[in-house]
Write an enzyme that holds these catalytic residues in place. Sequence first.
Site, PDB file in Angstrom:
ATOM      1  N   ASP A 113     -19.117 -14.059 -10.110  1.00 10.06           N
ATOM      2  CA  ASP A 113     -19.448 -15.264  -9.352  1.00 10.06           C
ATOM      3  C   ASP A 113     -19.714 -14.794  -7.886  1.00 10.06           C
ATOM      4  OD1 ASP A 113     -18.881 -17.962  -8.977  1.00 10.06           O
ATOM      5  OD2 ASP A 113     -16.938 -18.129  -9.593  1.00 10.06           O
TER       6      ASP A 113
ATOM      7  N   GLU B 165     -22.659 -15.397  -2.380  1.00 11.97           N
ATOM      8  CA  GLU B 165     -23.754 -16.149  -1.335  1.00 11.97           C
ATOM      9  C   GLU B 165     -23.200 -15.614   0.025  1.00 11.97           C
ATOM     10  OE1 GLU B 165     -22.843 -18.958  -4.719  1.00 11.97           O
ATOM     11  OE2 GLU B 165     -21.427 -17.595  -3.432  1.00 11.97           O
TER      12      GLU B 165
ATOM     13  N   ASP C  12     -25.117 -36.769  -8.020  1.00 14.20           N
ATOM     14  CA  ASP C  12     -24.242 -36.104  -6.871  1.00 14.20           C
ATOM     15  C   ASP C  12     -23.365 -35.344  -7.554  1.00 14.20           C
ATOM     16  OD1 ASP C  12     -23.028 -38.196  -8.199  1.00 14.20           O
ATOM     17  OD2 ASP C  12     -21.730 -38.827  -6.410  1.00 14.20           O
TER      18      ASP C  12
END
Length: 1046
Positions: free
Chosen positions: A464, A467, A529
Amino acid sequence: MRLRGVDSEIGLATTLADDARLTSTYEAEDGSEVSMAWSDGTMVRATRAASVVDDEWCRGIADGVLIEVSAPMDAPSGAAELAVRLRGARGGEKAHWYGGSHLLNQLWPLERGKIENGPFYPFDHGPNGVGNVVGTHWVSSDGALIFADPNTDLLHVGVNAPIRRPPGQAPRYFGVGIQNASRPSLPLEDGSGEDGDGTLRIQSRENFADANMLHPWQSIESAGMKNRDRLRLRVVVSTQSDAKSATRVALAQLPKPSSEPLKSLMFNPIWTTWATSHADVTQESTMALARDVLKAKSESGLPNGSIIEIDDRWQTRYGDLDFDVTKFPDPKGMVRELHKMGFLVTVWVMPFLQESSAACEEAKRLGYLIEGSQPPGELVEVLTGGAGQMTGSLVKLLVDRFDWPPGHWEGGGGSAKLEPGQFRWWGTQPVRAIDFTNDDACEWFVRRLQKLQDDIGLDGFKFDAGEPCFMPYGARTRVPIRHPQEYSQAYIEKVCSKFPLSEVRVAMSTNSYTGLVRMGDKDSVWGSDNGLQSLIPSLLTSSVLGYPFTLPDIIGGNAYWNQTPDTELMIRWAQASALMPAVQWSIPPWDISKEAYEASIKVMRVREKLLLPKLAKLAHEAKESLEPICRPMWWLDPKDPETFVIDDQFVVGEDIIVAPVIQKGATSRTVYFPSGTWRRYDDPSVVISGARRILVDAPLDALPVFVRANSDILCTRAPRAQPFATSRRTSTPSRALRSHDASACSRPHLSLQLTVEVFQLFHKTRPLSSTSGQHVTRYADTVSVLRSSTCEREIYLVGTAHVSEKSAQEVAELVRRARPTVVAVELCDERLATMRETIAKERRGEKKGEGGTSEFVRRAVRDFFGAFTGARGPGNVADGLLGAAMKTFYGFFRLSGLEPGKEFKEAVKEAEALGAQVVCADRDVRETLRRLRENLSFDDVMAIVSGRVRPGGPSPPPGIEGGMDDIENVVESLKTRANVRQMREFLEYQFPRVSKVFIEERDDIMFDALMRIRAERVVAVVGMAHMDGIERRWEETQERLRLRGR
């Protein structure tokens, strides 16, 4: 600007100073280069991309033009920029665009949104909506290819950004966890607010400074900011015949994986513990999930999950890579048992180390962590940005400090005040990041992961995060990072790629990774969304960007904030996912409903029969060329303009069209068929000629799938699901129980049929309770009948949890069946009037306008701030805090999808439909609050607000301690007399004066109200906490009246 022999009919522009003038032009004799210069220092140079020998990213684009834009460091715009006209890029009337990145509000094609100019690197919810999978090429429906250098310094991108920033718009910002609750889903859709500028804008900026786009790298001095004499941007522009050809040219430039993912990652479903357990996963819950999957297989043929993935909080502390012995007493034995059951086993890991963990201390000593500067103080954090950011930051600080909501797991909290090197993330623990620019740190982390594998017997990992937005303030790495995505690339290449059985969620220039690339976490909602309608656009965007081995997120979404999918959403999500390269489950469909379970079995059999025989060949082709497995509709006929905007269909290979239903309530849909002849997979008698749209039936259990009539795919009649396993559901009441119920009614005026109906209604999910007295007959924990000793009067007393959807349905059904002349509710006159206004608005179709998560957070912060800022002493603070706590308490239920007072509202609606009188059985709420103020000290209020409890005494019911991530089930589990009594005893011990005001005094008030009613048949709806007190008072009073009547 045109090069000889190169078709470059694409509208381009760059940004110049207002007074800039062209000062020079140059064209090579052989036509291979053209350049222009302006008085403000801007220069543009165009060369044939094929002539570039030192850049792998573009030299294979034989007919492309490499455009280099450079500007002085002090350029007025602060950037070297290239702008591409989106509509009619090649001079046509209209073009549609694809590629770029995943987005929070994923729209297809791209020009449907307004992506504001912002930093272009992988984010977990970037400030302008950019997500975790990023590429630097874009293709258009008319064949344009725009390919930016992925190693552009300080790369910024905007697509159809708003022409003007609306007055008063707060800065966009990056947030984590609950901070995102106060942010809009970006990008905004075109047509809302300001018009889009109709351009793809690519920039290399001087720095990351931007007061309107806040993100972590604004505090980091990247190597890309140093030693530059000019701003430089390089972009290859090419024109192909169509979008398919342009995509193939782009994919040819990207690195290829050495092998396709392991079959076990794609050929059978993956089962993760996340959505059902979140951070509360245990060995027991993991084994229970595995046993349920095997049981489903034996009962109905649902394929066994090839992988059981153990998600968050299996460790004692993040990064230690040791199983928590309390939650997992025998992890090695558990894995051994799972292997015997036929599963492979992985665990969730991330590149963060929790402060105070042994791993963190070791990494500090070895110099393996990213260093940082002193981060801003808490006050600076809260006061940065606009109202939304300030609200989100304040709530995040409170959450991190107090580990809110309390009890959701052990070992949380403590990270409100950050130290150098620490940063905020979605959890509440203070963490630090491993420095993957340090090869020694990478090898250290890999060795520890391999040791965990060897010790426990694990087969792989779910990786995970990764970023580059997760870095400390003023981050400093061993090897300076020039471009943010280099951190993600090092994580994947130096760590994740060492484990064949793995998945990641971050991607940028990492197309050679051989595992699955997962979509970001999806919400359990319908819309684009980040809900179901974003699933296919995300899949297609991955395909265009060169990530064919896509793992769609959990079927049904992540069930955040109690967004548990209902039957329809669960089925439609399973159908949309079933023919994607891999499938991931977490919420068991049998826990949703019988219908969801059977439909899931049906669609998984379609996957087995239709996709799996082709998957190995498609995966091999994807490995060789990055040719997508799941493709946009225009892949079949790239000249057909009808295919350009289809965002709810996709193609598998060349001969399967998948058209799931993604609109709530729909049982049919329009499907577009490209040229050719097609058959419906589940009904081969249906033959369709292409190049047209057709309305097809799509009942809830059907996935519309169509195959080429001349393909080798065998169409078949729709597979029949096996009967649902009744052992998973409570059976109907036994004959013995029915006879007990019938004989319990001794009074002739109570209908025997009604008695049986009441029993059936309230015993669907609850056990029978014993009769408590001569004048009180209890049919279930939540319903009893009060009988008068002096007249023909019956009161059906119904106990509720105030927020229970099931109770609301039962109340409505009871009122309809009992047909009372009076309905009494635990409301005061003012609340009843407000409720009637709400009912009237709902009947007129008006929405309540409660707002979403962001509104909830804003109200909560406003109320708690107001408690302090508007107070004139501790007493006023206590009043304000108490009021804020009560509002937030009920607001949380609304946010979780529950409606406070729903049972009372249903009772009022049914009473009005019958023409029955509605009687208020409670005192004015302001009087209750006044009594609370009289009886509570400031310390009492602070204890209530903070959740502080006195040691010793009774404990709360087990459901209260079990967490709030499945609040509806928690509420239902607490609706027993035993739990309510335990809660009452707990409250009496901890806050005796609260118990007196809230329960005992109101028991008297409600009892008195019921005694005053003289109607023969009454339904009274009250909170379960009052049932014992009302029943006791009723029995004692009626017995006294009976004896007096003798």
